[in-house]
Design a protein around this motif. Structure first.
Motif, mmCIF file in Angstrom:
data_model
loop_
_atom_site.group_PDB
_atom_site.id
_atom_site.type_symbol
_atom_site.label_atom_id
_atom_site.label_comp_id
_atom_site.label_asym_id
_atom_site.label_seq_id
_atom_site.Cartn_x
_atom_site.Cartn_y
_atom_site.Cartn_z
ATOM 1 N N ASP A 83 38.004 54.654 41.059
ATOM 2 C CA ASP A 83 39.068 53.926 40.360
ATOM 3 C C ASP A 83 40.254 54.827 40.025
ATOM 4 O O ASP A 83 40.839 54.737 38.949
ATOM 5 C CB ASP A 83 38.536 53.274 39.078
ATOM 6 N N GLY A 84 40.580 55.734 40.936
ATOM 7 C CA GLY A 84 41.726 56.615 40.753
ATOM 8 C C GLY A 84 41.476 57.800 39.832
ATOM 9 O O GLY A 84 42.383 58.594 39.591
ATOM 10 N N GLN A 85 40.275 57.934 39.297
ATOM 11 C CA GLN A 85 39.968 59.061 38.419
ATOM 12 C C GLN A 85 38.992 60.010 39.099
ATOM 13 O O GLN A 85 38.003 59.569 39.695
ATOM 14 C CB GLN A 85 39.357 58.585 37.105
ATOM 15 N N LYS A 86 39.274 61.298 38.986
ATOM 16 C CA LYS A 86 38.356 62.296 39.525
ATOM 17 C C LYS A 86 37.169 62.443 38.580
ATOM 18 O O LYS A 86 37.326 62.499 37.371
ATOM 19 C CB LYS A 86 39.057 63.644 39.692
ATOM 20 N N ARG A 87 35.995 62.483 39.170
ATOM 21 C CA ARG A 87 34.763 62.661 38.411
ATOM 22 C C ARG A 87 33.971 63.792 39.037
ATOM 23 O O ARG A 87 34.099 64.080 40.218
ATOM 24 C CB ARG A 87 33.925 61.382 38.419
ATOM 25 N N SER A 88 33.121 64.418 38.228
ATOM 26 C CA SER A 88 32.269 65.485 38.736
ATOM 27 C C SER A 88 30.998 65.552 37.897
ATOM 28 O O SER A 88 30.935 65.028 36.785
ATOM 29 C CB SER A 88 32.996 66.831 38.701
ATOM 30 N N LYS A 89 29.984 66.195 38.464
ATOM 31 C CA LYS A 89 28.740 66.405 37.733
ATOM 32 C C LYS A 89 27.994 67.593 38.328
ATOM 33 O O LYS A 89 28.213 67.970 39.479
ATOM 34 C CB LYS A 89 27.853 65.167 37.744
ATOM 35 N N ILE A 90 27.121 68.136 37.520
ATOM 36 C CA ILE A 90 26.201 69.176 37.970
ATOM 37 C C ILE A 90 24.811 68.577 37.884
ATOM 38 O O ILE A 90 24.452 67.953 36.887
ATOM 39 C CB ILE A 90 26.299 70.442 37.100
ATOM 40 N N GLU A 91 24.042 68.742 38.946
ATOM 41 C CA GLU A 91 22.679 68.232 38.971
ATOM 42 C C GLU A 91 21.748 69.297 39.517
ATOM 43 O O GLU A 91 22.199 70.296 40.088
ATOM 44 C CB GLU A 91 22.581 66.963 39.814
ATOM 45 N N VAL A 92 20.455 69.099 39.331
ATOM 46 C CA VAL A 92 19.446 70.000 39.860
ATOM 47 C C VAL A 92 18.887 69.387 41.136
ATOM 48 O O VAL A 92 18.423 68.246 41.128
ATOM 49 C CB VAL A 92 18.311 70.239 38.845
ATOM 50 N N VAL A 93 18.961 70.124 42.239
ATOM 51 C CA VAL A 93 18.314 69.720 43.486
ATOM 52 C C VAL A 93 16.911 70.321 43.446
ATOM 53 O O VAL A 93 16.745 71.538 43.394
ATOM 54 C CB VAL A 93 19.103 70.202 44.723
ATOM 55 N N ILE A 94 15.903 69.460 43.446
ATOM 56 C CA ILE A 94 14.516 69.868 43.225
ATOM 57 C C ILE A 94 13.921 70.526 44.463
ATOM 58 O O ILE A 94 13.950 69.956 45.553
ATOM 59 C CB ILE A 94 13.660 68.648 42.820
ATOM 60 N N ASP A 95 13.380 71.730 44.259
ATOM 61 C CA ASP A 95 12.590 72.402 45.288
ATOM 62 C C ASP A 95 11.099 72.172 45.033
ATOM 63 O O ASP A 95 10.341 71.891 45.949
ATOM 64 C CB ASP A 95 12.874 73.901 45.305
ATOM 65 N N ASP A 96 10.672 72.345 43.781
ATOM 66 C CA ASP A 96 9.274 72.167 43.384
ATOM 67 C C ASP A 96 9.219 71.371 42.090
ATOM 68 O O ASP A 96 10.096 71.508 41.239
ATOM 69 C CB ASP A 96 8.593 73.518 43.147
#
Length: 148
Positions: free
Chosen positions: A89-102
């Motif tokens: 919707d015209g707004q920049k968004r971002s996030k940090i997430e954990v990509v699971i290995d174990d």
């Protein structure tokens, strides 16, 4: 050199969700609540504050492990941080997430608390529910010459 490694322990905030990419790869998304303890300066009492962390697991192992997880399950996750950015919707968004290995967990949907875990190995049936830990007490485990 840089290191991207994270380990968290907490409870699932919702049932895991599985979706599939256009190419057919399963992706499991889940949320984990991790408590942080801080001292309240006004009361002098220690208080728990929850941090809510989004986590993602890819591939067939994500699909296999989903059946053992549900809201409230206690998990220990090892993985790496991933930052993503998009526009909505015209707004920049971002996030940090954990990509699971174990991922390890201490109870399943039956609530029997047997413990168990799933590692990111090649065998999709690697789930186990040990009742007692296995410890190698043989002399060969301790007889190596260690230089420090």
């Amino acid at each position: 050199m840089s290191i991207n490694c994270v380990a968290i322990s907490g409870n699932l905030t919702r049932d895991p969700e599985i979706r599939t990419t256009a190419s057919g790869m399963p992706i499991m998304s889940l949320g984990v609540a991790v408590n942080d303890r801080r001292k309240n300066n006004q009361t002098g009492e220690w208080e728990d504050y929850a941090n809510f962390i989004d986590c993602t697991m890819f591939g067939s192992r994500a699909q296999n492990i989903q059946q053992y997880l549900s809201k409230g399950t206690k998990v220990v996750i090892q993985g790496k941080l991933r930052w993503s950015q998009w526009e909505r919707d015209g707004q920049k968004r971002s996030k940090i997430e954990v990509v699971i290995d174990d991922i390890d967990f201490s109870n399943n949907r039956n609530g029997n608390g047997n413990g168990g875990g799933y590692s990111g190995g090649n065998n999709a049936a690697a789930y186990s529910a040990p009742s007692t830990p296995v410890v190698d007490t043989s002399a060969s485990a301790y007889d190596a010459d260690i230089p420090f």
